[in-house]
Design a protein around this motif. Structure first.
Motif, PDB file in Angstrom:
ATOM      1  N   GLY A   1      23.481 -12.172  -3.567  1.00  0.00           N
ATOM      2  CA  GLY A   1      22.632 -13.129  -4.269  1.00  0.00           C
ATOM      3  C   GLY A   1      21.227 -12.692  -4.596  1.00  0.00           C
ATOM      4  O   GLY A   1      20.450 -13.451  -5.171  1.00  0.00           O
ATOM      5  N   CYS A   2      20.848 -11.455  -4.272  1.00  0.00           N
ATOM      6  CA  CYS A   2      19.518 -10.956  -4.613  1.00  0.00           C
ATOM      7  C   CYS A   2      19.390 -10.857  -6.137  1.00  0.00           C
ATOM      8  O   CYS A   2      20.334 -10.452  -6.814  1.00  0.00           O
ATOM      9  N   ILE A   3      18.227 -11.217  -6.671  1.00  0.00           N
ATOM     10  CA  ILE A   3      18.050 -11.207  -8.122  1.00  0.00           C
ATOM     11  C   ILE A   3      17.089 -10.120  -8.608  1.00  0.00           C
ATOM     12  O   ILE A   3      16.968  -9.902  -9.813  1.00  0.00           O
ATOM     13  N   GLU A   4      16.422  -9.434  -7.695  1.00  0.00           N
ATOM     14  CA  GLU A   4      15.537  -8.330  -8.084  1.00  0.00           C
ATOM     15  C   GLU A   4      15.329  -7.412  -6.888  1.00  0.00           C
ATOM     16  O   GLU A   4      15.206  -7.870  -5.754  1.00  0.00           O
ATOM     17  N   HIS A   5      15.285  -6.111  -7.163  1.00  0.00           N
ATOM     18  CA  HIS A   5      15.049  -5.111  -6.120  1.00  0.00           C
ATOM     19  C   HIS A   5      14.110  -4.065  -6.701  1.00  0.00           C
ATOM     20  O   HIS A   5      14.441  -3.428  -7.706  1.00  0.00           O
ATOM     21  N   VAL A   6      12.967  -3.876  -6.090  1.00  0.00           N
ATOM     22  CA  VAL A   6      11.980  -2.900  -6.555  1.00  0.00           C
ATOM     23  C   VAL A   6      11.616  -1.978  -5.396  1.00  0.00           C
ATOM     24  O   VAL A   6      11.346  -2.442  -4.284  1.00  0.00           O
ATOM     25  N   GLU A   7      11.610  -0.676  -5.670  1.00  0.00           N
ATOM     26  CA  GLU A   7      11.169   0.346  -4.716  1.00  0.00           C
ATOM     27  C   GLU A   7      10.034   1.115  -5.378  1.00  0.00           C
ATOM     28  O   GLU A   7      10.184   1.570  -6.513  1.00  0.00           O
ATOM     29  N   ALA A   8       8.921   1.268  -4.705  1.00  0.00           N
ATOM     30  CA  ALA A   8       7.767   1.965  -5.281  1.00  0.00           C
ATOM     31  C   ALA A   8       7.317   3.090  -4.346  1.00  0.00           C
ATOM     32  O   ALA A   8       7.014   2.849  -3.176  1.00  0.00           O
ATOM     33  N   TRP A   9       7.281   4.308  -4.897  1.00  0.00           N
ATOM     34  CA  TRP A   9       6.905   5.522  -4.160  1.00  0.00           C
ATOM     35  C   TRP A   9       5.384   5.645  -4.193  1.00  0.00           C
ATOM     36  O   TRP A   9       4.789   5.706  -5.262  1.00  0.00           O
ATOM     37  N   GLY A  10       4.752   5.692  -3.052  1.00  0.00           N
ATOM     38  CA  GLY A  10       3.290   5.722  -2.983  1.00  0.00           C
ATOM     39  C   GLY A  10       2.677   6.953  -3.628  1.00  0.00           C
ATOM     40  O   GLY A  10       3.199   8.054  -3.512  1.00  0.00           O
ATOM     41  N   GLU A  11       1.548   6.745  -4.301  1.00  0.00           N
ATOM     42  CA  GLU A  11       0.788   7.839  -4.910  1.00  0.00           C
ATOM     43  C   GLU A  11      -0.691   7.629  -4.634  1.00  0.00           C
ATOM     44  O   GLU A  11      -1.231   6.553  -4.900  1.00  0.00           O
ATOM     45  N   GLY A  12      -1.325   8.629  -4.118  1.00  0.00           N
ATOM     46  CA  GLY A  12      -2.769   8.561  -3.901  1.00  0.00           C
ATOM     47  C   GLY A  12      -3.213   7.473  -2.940  1.00  0.00           C
ATOM     48  O   GLY A  12      -4.308   6.939  -3.077  1.00  0.00           O
ATOM     49  N   ILE A  13      -2.390   7.154  -1.969  1.00  0.00           N
ATOM     50  CA  ILE A  13      -2.746   6.103  -1.008  1.00  0.00           C
ATOM     51  C   ILE A  13      -3.652   6.709   0.062  1.00  0.00           C
ATOM     52  O   ILE A  13      -3.251   7.620   0.780  1.00  0.00           O
ATOM     53  N   GLU A  14      -4.852   6.204   0.140  1.00  0.00           N
ATOM     54  CA  GLU A  14      -5.808   6.723   1.116  1.00  0.00           C
ATOM     55  C   GLU A  14      -5.716   5.959   2.429  1.00  0.00           C
ATOM     56  O   GLU A  14      -5.418   4.771   2.443  1.00  0.00           O
ATOM     57  N   GLU A  15      -5.995   6.664   3.506  1.00  0.00           N
ATOM     58  CA  GLU A  15      -6.006   6.031   4.813  1.00  0.00           C
ATOM     59  C   GLU A  15      -7.337   5.316   5.001  1.00  0.00           C
ATOM     60  O   GLU A  15      -8.401   5.922   4.856  1.00  0.00           O
ATOM     61  N   GLY A  16      -7.275   4.050   5.317  1.00  0.00           N
ATOM     62  CA  GLY A  16      -8.487   3.261   5.530  1.00  0.00           C
ATOM     63  C   GLY A  16      -9.055   3.480   6.919  1.00  0.00           C
ATOM     64  O   GLY A  16      -8.415   4.077   7.788  1.00  0.00           O
ATOM     65  N   THR A  17     -10.273   2.989   7.132  1.00  0.00           N
ATOM     66  CA  THR A  17     -10.898   3.145   8.447  1.00  0.00           C
ATOM     67  C   THR A  17     -10.410   2.087   9.436  1.00  0.00           C
ATOM     68  O   THR A  17     -10.379   2.339  10.636  1.00  0.00           O
ATOM     69  N   LEU A  18     -10.044   0.912   8.925  1.00  0.00           N
ATOM     70  CA  LEU A  18      -9.539  -0.146   9.802  1.00  0.00           C
ATOM     71  C   LEU A  18      -8.062  -0.432   9.560  1.00  0.00           C
ATOM     72  O   LEU A  18      -7.282  -0.524  10.507  1.00  0.00           O
ATOM     73  N   THR A  19      -7.701  -0.617   8.297  1.00  0.00           N
ATOM     74  CA  THR A  19      -6.301  -0.881   7.950  1.00  0.00           C
ATOM     75  C   THR A  19      -5.957  -0.140   6.666  1.00  0.00           C
ATOM     76  O   THR A  19      -6.832   0.168   5.865  1.00  0.00           O
ATOM     77  N   SER A  20      -4.686   0.136   6.498  1.00  0.00           N
ATOM     78  CA  SER A  20      -4.202   0.771   5.275  1.00  0.00           C
ATOM     79  C   SER A  20      -2.690   0.868   5.365  1.00  0.00           C
ATOM     80  O   SER A  20      -2.101   0.701   6.446  1.00  0.00           O
ATOM     81  N   PHE A  21      -2.060   1.147   4.238  1.00  0.00           N
ATOM     82  CA  PHE A  21      -0.610   1.349   4.250  1.00  0.00           C
ATOM     83  C   PHE A  21      -0.235   2.519   5.168  1.00  0.00           C
ATOM     84  O   PHE A  21       0.693   2.392   5.971  1.00  0.00           O
ATOM     85  N   PRO A  22      -0.910   3.676   5.071  1.00  0.00           N
ATOM     86  CA  PRO A  22      -0.541   4.778   5.969  1.00  0.00           C
ATOM     87  C   PRO A  22      -0.678   4.409   7.453  1.00  0.00           C
ATOM     88  O   PRO A  22       0.175   4.774   8.266  1.00  0.00           O
ATOM     89  N   ARG A  23      -1.733   3.691   7.785  1.00  0.00           N
ATOM     90  CA  ARG A  23      -1.911   3.281   9.184  1.00  0.00           C
ATOM     91  C   ARG A  23      -0.833   2.297   9.625  1.00  0.00           C
ATOM     92  O   ARG A  23      -0.345   2.352  10.753  1.00  0.00           O
ATOM     93  N   ALA A  24      -0.460   1.407   8.728  1.00  0.00           N
ATOM     94  CA  ALA A  24       0.520   0.370   9.062  1.00  0.00           C
ATOM     95  C   ALA A  24       1.861   0.971   9.478  1.00  0.00           C
ATOM     96  O   ALA A  24       2.532   0.431  10.355  1.00  0.00           O
TER      97      ALA A  24
END
Length: 117
Positions: free
Chosen positions: A34-57
């Motif tokens: 029953g899923c109606i949409e599926h999106v996959e996104a490959w990270g580009e230029g994602i910087e690591e933050g000092t407190l939070t960020s996608f790489p840290r997560a």
């Protein structure tokens, strides 16, 4: 309004094609439930933050890329029922998942605004 399952996961850069193939196979399963949409996104230029960020997560390691993905369902009830059934489906159990699931994060989101051009 629709319901979203969002995901963040680290994937080894060398496994990009394998990950794409896994996503293609996953879509067939998600769509069947029953899923109606599926999106996959490959990270580009994602910087690591000092407190939070996608790489840290996801505790990104050298040679890995952060993938941001989502599944859109007609509603939460459909998503919940699908996940319950998929966890029992041998197709899901046998799916190639080329990422570290221990560092994957996911959650469900109620859509509160949705617009397209």
């Amino acid at each position: 309004m629709s319901y979203i399952n969002g995901f963040l996961t680290p994937v080894k850069a060398e496994d990009k094609q394998r990950y794409i193939e896994s996503a293609r196979k996953g879509w067939e399963l998600f769509k069947a439930y029953g899923c109606i949409e599926h999106v996959e996104a490959w990270g580009e230029g994602i910087e690591e933050g000092t407190l939070t960020s996608f790489p840290r997560a996801v505790k990104q390691e050298p040679g890995e890329v952060v993938v941001f993905a989502w599944l859109r369902w007609p509603d939460k009830a459909t998503a919940d029922a699908a996940w319950e059934k998929m966890m029992q489906d041998p197709e899901m159990a046998n799916m190639d998942m080329p990422f570290d699931g221990k560092r994957m994060m996911w959650a469900g989101f109620e859509t509160i605004f949705d617009n397209k051009a």
